[in-house]
Design a protein around this motif. Structure first.
Motif, PDB file in Angstrom:
ATOM      1  N   ALA A 131       0.848  -1.191   0.000  1.00  9.98           N
ATOM      2  CA  ALA A 131       0.000   0.000   0.000  1.00  9.98           C
ATOM      3  C   ALA A 131       0.883   1.240   0.000  1.00  9.98           C
ATOM      4  N   GLU A 132       0.460   2.253  -0.743  1.00  7.39           N
ATOM      5  CA  GLU A 132       1.211   3.504  -0.761  1.00  7.39           C
ATOM      6  C   GLU A 132       0.771   4.365   0.410  1.00  7.39           C
ATOM      7  N   ILE A 133       1.609   4.408   1.394  1.00  2.34           N
ATOM      8  CA  ILE A 133       1.365   5.224   2.575  1.00  2.34           C
ATOM      9  C   ILE A 133       2.542   6.166   2.685  1.00  2.34           C
ATOM     10  N   GLU A 134       2.246   7.437   2.845  1.00  5.14           N
ATOM     11  CA  GLU A 134       3.333   8.409   2.906  1.00  5.14           C
ATOM     12  C   GLU A 134       4.199   8.188   4.133  1.00  5.14           C
ATOM     13  N   LEU A 135       5.456   8.129   3.877  1.00  2.54           N
ATOM     14  CA  LEU A 135       6.417   8.019   4.969  1.00  2.54           C
ATOM     15  C   LEU A 135       6.879   9.425   5.336  1.00  2.54           C
ATOM     16  N   PRO A 136       7.375   9.600   6.534  1.00  4.42           N
ATOM     17  CA  PRO A 136       7.784  10.947   6.949  1.00  4.42           C
ATOM     18  C   PRO A 136       8.939  11.499   6.101  1.00  4.42           C
ATOM     19  N   ALA A 137       8.989  12.816   6.022  1.00  2.00           N
ATOM     20  CA  ALA A 137      10.114  13.488   5.367  1.00  2.00           C
ATOM     21  C   ALA A 137      11.345  13.308   6.262  1.00  2.00           C
ATOM     22  N   ILE A 138      12.513  13.371   5.655  1.00  2.00           N
ATOM     23  CA  ILE A 138      13.770  13.204   6.383  1.00  2.00           C
ATOM     24  C   ILE A 138      14.417  14.572   6.560  1.00  2.00           C
ATOM     25  N   VAL A 139      14.747  14.908   7.804  1.00  2.00           N
ATOM     26  CA  VAL A 139      15.424  16.169   8.112  1.00  2.00           C
ATOM     27  C   VAL A 139      16.905  15.861   8.233  1.00  2.00           C
ATOM     28  N   LYS A 140      17.685  16.417   7.303  1.00  2.49           N
ATOM     29  CA  LYS A 140      19.131  16.172   7.265  1.00  2.49           C
ATOM     30  C   LYS A 140      19.839  16.931   8.384  1.00  2.49           C
ATOM     31  N   ARG A 141      21.097  16.593   8.603  1.00  4.65           N
ATOM     32  CA  ARG A 141      21.884  17.240   9.663  1.00  4.65           C
ATOM     33  C   ARG A 141      21.999  18.750   9.464  1.00  4.65           C
ATOM     34  N   ASP A 142      22.001  19.183   8.194  1.00  2.04           N
ATOM     35  CA  ASP A 142      22.128  20.615   7.924  1.00  2.04           C
ATOM     36  C   ASP A 142      20.773  21.334   7.910  1.00  2.04           C
ATOM     37  N   GLY A 143      19.692  20.612   8.250  1.00  2.00           N
ATOM     38  CA  GLY A 143      18.369  21.224   8.331  1.00  2.00           C
ATOM     39  C   GLY A 143      17.516  21.078   7.075  1.00  2.00           C
ATOM     40  N   ARG A 144      18.129  20.641   5.969  1.00  4.82           N
ATOM     41  CA  ARG A 144      17.338  20.437   4.742  1.00  4.82           C
ATOM     42  C   ARG A 144      16.331  19.321   4.953  1.00  4.82           C
ATOM     43  N   ARG A 145      15.199  19.420   4.269  1.00  3.86           N
ATOM     44  CA  ARG A 145      14.179  18.388   4.318  1.00  3.86           C
ATOM     45  C   ARG A 145      14.065  17.733   2.954  1.00  3.86           C
ATOM     46  N   THR A 146      14.055  16.396   2.961  1.00  3.36           N
ATOM     47  CA  THR A 146      13.910  15.664   1.710  1.00  3.36           C
ATOM     48  C   THR A 146      12.862  14.577   1.889  1.00  3.36           C
TER      49      THR A 146
END
Length: 151
Positions: free
Chosen positions: A44-59
């Protein structure tokens, strides 16, 4: 489903199995064109959380990126592709269960190390050495001792 080998448009499902967690289905398929077999996973396609990098960027979470980094640690180790898939499913289940919209990359890295420690101690130390940026041999020794602990 198109065949990944010859791009033929017709494939036949030969075997279907639920994953251990019951959150995905594994299908063995046979191509009607070239007769080769391959495996697909349905989940099932369930959104996984965004990843916050060490430098603060979100991907966005990227399964392929996680699989690639774990595969590098597991290179030339006696761990099956199915065991790797199961480990990734465990990580994703924990991310979903957290209910968070964002997860810091260090939390994801710890989940990966926990799964690698269960799969293969050498892969665990390889991943930890890059993830934790070891500077000297004593840090390797500490990681090796940690790999022997139950996780």
């Amino acid at each position: 489903m198109r065949c990944p080998f010859c791009s033929h448009g017709e494939t036949q499902v030969v075997e279907t199995r639920d994953s251990e967690e019951g959150d995905s289905i594994r299908r063995r398929r046979r191509c009607s064109g070239c007769d080769k077999r391959f495996t697909t996973y349905e989940r099932a396609e369930i959104e996984l959380p965004a990843i916050v990098k060490r430098d603060g960027r979100r991907t966005d979470y990227e399964r392929a990126k996680l699989k690639g980094s774990m595969a590098v640690a597991l290179r030339k180790r006696p761990v099956s592709a199915e065991a790797l898939e199961t480990a990734i499913e465990h990580i994703e289940a924990k991310l979903r269960q957290s209910g968070d919209k964002e997860v810091v990359s260090t939390q994801l890295g710890e989940l990966v190390m926990k799964e690698l420690r269960k799969l293969d101690k050498v892969a665990y130390v390889r991943f930890a050495s890059v993830y934790r940026s070891f500077d000297d041999v004593s840090e390797f020794v500490a990681a090796i001792k940690e790999s022997g602990k139950r996780g």
